[in-house]
Design a protein around this motif. Structure first.
Motif, mmCIF file in Angstrom:
data_model
loop_
_atom_site.group_PDB
_atom_site.id
_atom_site.type_symbol
_atom_site.label_atom_id
_atom_site.label_comp_id
_atom_site.label_asym_id
_atom_site.label_seq_id
_atom_site.Cartn_x
_atom_site.Cartn_y
_atom_site.Cartn_z
ATOM 1 N N PHE A 38 2.851 1.770 -15.798
ATOM 2 C CA PHE A 38 1.719 1.129 -16.162
ATOM 3 C C PHE A 38 1.808 -0.330 -16.666
ATOM 4 N N LEU A 39 2.827 -0.339 -17.745
ATOM 5 C CA LEU A 39 3.072 -1.597 -18.079
ATOM 6 C C LEU A 39 3.632 -2.500 -17.102
ATOM 7 N N PHE A 40 4.504 -2.306 -16.343
ATOM 8 C CA PHE A 40 5.131 -2.651 -15.292
ATOM 9 C C PHE A 40 4.131 -3.467 -14.335
ATOM 10 N N PHE A 41 3.043 -2.565 -13.957
ATOM 11 C CA PHE A 41 1.902 -2.851 -13.161
ATOM 12 C C PHE A 41 1.230 -3.842 -13.537
ATOM 13 N N GLU A 42 0.732 -3.713 -14.939
ATOM 14 C CA GLU A 42 -0.089 -4.618 -15.802
ATOM 15 C C GLU A 42 0.520 -6.085 -15.701
ATOM 16 N N GLN A 43 1.893 -6.093 -15.824
ATOM 17 C CA GLN A 43 2.757 -7.270 -15.959
ATOM 18 C C GLN A 43 2.812 -8.011 -14.436
ATOM 19 N N ARG A 44 3.240 -6.921 -13.360
ATOM 20 C CA ARG A 44 3.422 -7.518 -12.172
ATOM 21 C C ARG A 44 2.219 -8.011 -11.398
ATOM 22 N N LEU B 200 -4.604 -2.555 -4.391
ATOM 23 C CA LEU B 200 -3.884 -1.946 -5.622
ATOM 24 C C LEU B 200 -4.301 -0.780 -6.080
ATOM 25 N N TYR B 201 -5.654 -0.413 -5.862
ATOM 26 C CA TYR B 201 -6.185 0.726 -6.368
ATOM 27 C C TYR B 201 -6.847 1.338 -5.169
ATOM 28 N N PHE B 202 -6.253 2.330 -4.585
ATOM 29 C CA PHE B 202 -6.516 2.708 -3.358
ATOM 30 C C PHE B 202 -6.538 4.401 -3.254
ATOM 31 N N GLN B 203 -5.731 5.008 -4.174
ATOM 32 C CA GLN B 203 -5.638 6.572 -4.385
ATOM 33 C C GLN B 203 -5.751 6.940 -5.924
ATOM 34 N N ILE C 152 0.755 -1.004 0.071
ATOM 35 C CA ILE C 152 0.075 -0.150 0.048
ATOM 36 C C ILE C 152 0.611 1.226 -0.054
ATOM 37 N N TYR C 153 1.848 1.189 0.859
ATOM 38 C CA TYR C 153 2.734 2.550 1.030
ATOM 39 C C TYR C 153 3.713 2.721 -0.526
ATOM 40 N N THR C 154 3.952 1.567 -0.883
ATOM 41 C CA THR C 154 4.642 1.700 -2.136
ATOM 42 C C THR C 154 3.639 2.217 -3.330
ATOM 43 N N ILE C 155 2.684 1.736 -3.509
ATOM 44 C CA ILE C 155 1.961 2.157 -4.439
ATOM 45 C C ILE C 155 1.411 3.813 -4.129
ATOM 46 N N ILE C 156 1.013 4.090 -2.966
ATOM 47 C CA ILE C 156 0.752 5.588 -2.619
ATOM 48 C C ILE C 156 2.064 6.200 -3.081
ATOM 49 N N VAL C 157 3.135 6.043 -2.781
ATOM 50 C CA VAL C 157 4.401 6.751 -3.258
ATOM 51 C C VAL C 157 4.314 6.643 -4.749
ATOM 52 N N ALA C 158 4.188 5.567 -5.437
ATOM 53 C CA ALA C 158 4.376 5.302 -6.650
ATOM 54 C C ALA C 158 3.438 6.093 -7.483
ATOM 55 N N PHE C 159 2.530 6.396 -7.189
ATOM 56 C CA PHE C 159 1.309 7.407 -7.777
ATOM 57 C C PHE C 159 1.259 8.834 -7.560
ATOM 58 N N LEU C 160 2.368 9.348 -6.880
ATOM 59 C CA LEU C 160 2.189 10.468 -6.326
ATOM 60 C C LEU C 160 2.465 11.793 -7.537
ATOM 61 N N TYR D 245 5.019 19.796 -9.320
ATOM 62 C CA TYR D 245 4.628 18.283 -9.606
ATOM 63 C C TYR D 245 5.884 17.517 -9.605
ATOM 64 N N GLU D 246 5.558 16.239 -9.179
ATOM 65 C CA GLU D 246 6.504 15.336 -9.080
ATOM 66 C C GLU D 246 5.962 13.845 -9.345
ATOM 67 N N ILE D 247 6.639 12.920 -9.681
ATOM 68 C CA ILE D 247 6.299 11.479 -9.614
ATOM 69 C C ILE D 247 7.559 10.709 -8.848
ATOM 70 N N ILE D 248 7.138 9.876 -7.929
ATOM 71 C CA ILE D 248 7.959 9.089 -7.323
ATOM 72 C C ILE D 248 7.502 7.467 -7.489
ATOM 73 N N ILE D 249 8.500 6.928 -7.891
ATOM 74 C CA ILE D 249 8.081 5.406 -8.201
ATOM 75 C C ILE D 249 8.997 4.407 -7.259
ATOM 76 N N ILE D 250 8.452 4.066 -6.289
ATOM 77 C CA ILE D 250 9.269 2.991 -5.265
ATOM 78 C C ILE D 250 8.574 1.760 -5.391
ATOM 79 N N GLU D 251 9.325 0.621 -6.413
ATOM 80 C CA GLU D 251 8.751 -0.403 -6.432
ATOM 81 C C GLU D 251 9.919 -1.556 -6.899
#
Length: 142
Positions: free
Chosen positions: A123-129, A98-101, A5-13, A46-52
């Motif tokens: 998004f491609l990574f998310f679909e595959q993983r 997976l879909y919380f924010q 959950i924390y990873t996805i929150i940060v990933a979609f900031l 604005y920023e995007i942070i991906i931690i995955e």
């Protein structure tokens, strides 16, 4: 599950900016072994942070920067973001872990190539993983 959950929150900031001006991007990734990518403009509007875990290793196996045009990436990201946000609104149908924010991606804002490239590839990574499908081909079904 909490770490996911924390990873996805940060990933979609992604924080929307107030103008449509092109911004200078500062792309920072720790070392090659790190799974954290941060992309931000100089004024931090604005920023995007991906931690995955595994994203960086997966990204180097994908098509290189410059392969896709920016218009292609923007149009695909609009589709992906719309679908993702619809799934956030349907927790009874889609996994709320997976879909919380929702993702704040405004079509009239020019985020730049790097943000669009990394978001598209995430998004491609998310679909595959997570074995999710966002864009379904509308080809012949005979």
């Amino acid at each position: 599950m909490k770490s996911l959950i924390y990873t996805i929150i940060v990933a979609f900031l992604i924080i929307g900016c107030a103008s449509t001006d092109t911004k200078t991007m500062d792309v920072a990734s720790a070392d090659t072994g790190s799974d954290t990518i941060r992309i931000a403009n100089d004024s931090l509007e604005y920023e995007i942070i991906i931690i995955e875990p595994g994203f960086n290793a997966w990204l180097v196996t994908q098509r290189p920067r410059g392969f896709y045009g920016e218009n292609f990436l923007e149009s695909r990201n609009r589709i992906y973001v719309n679908e993702f946000n619809q799934r956030v609104l349907q927790p009874q149908r889609f996994n709320a872990n997976l879909y919380f924010q929702q993702i704040n991606y405004e079509p009239n804002i020019h985020y730049g190539y790097e943000v669009n490239y990394l978001l598209y590839n995430y998004f491609l990574f998310f679909e595959q993983r997570y074995r999710q499908r966002f864009i379904v081909s509308r080809g012949n079904r005979f």
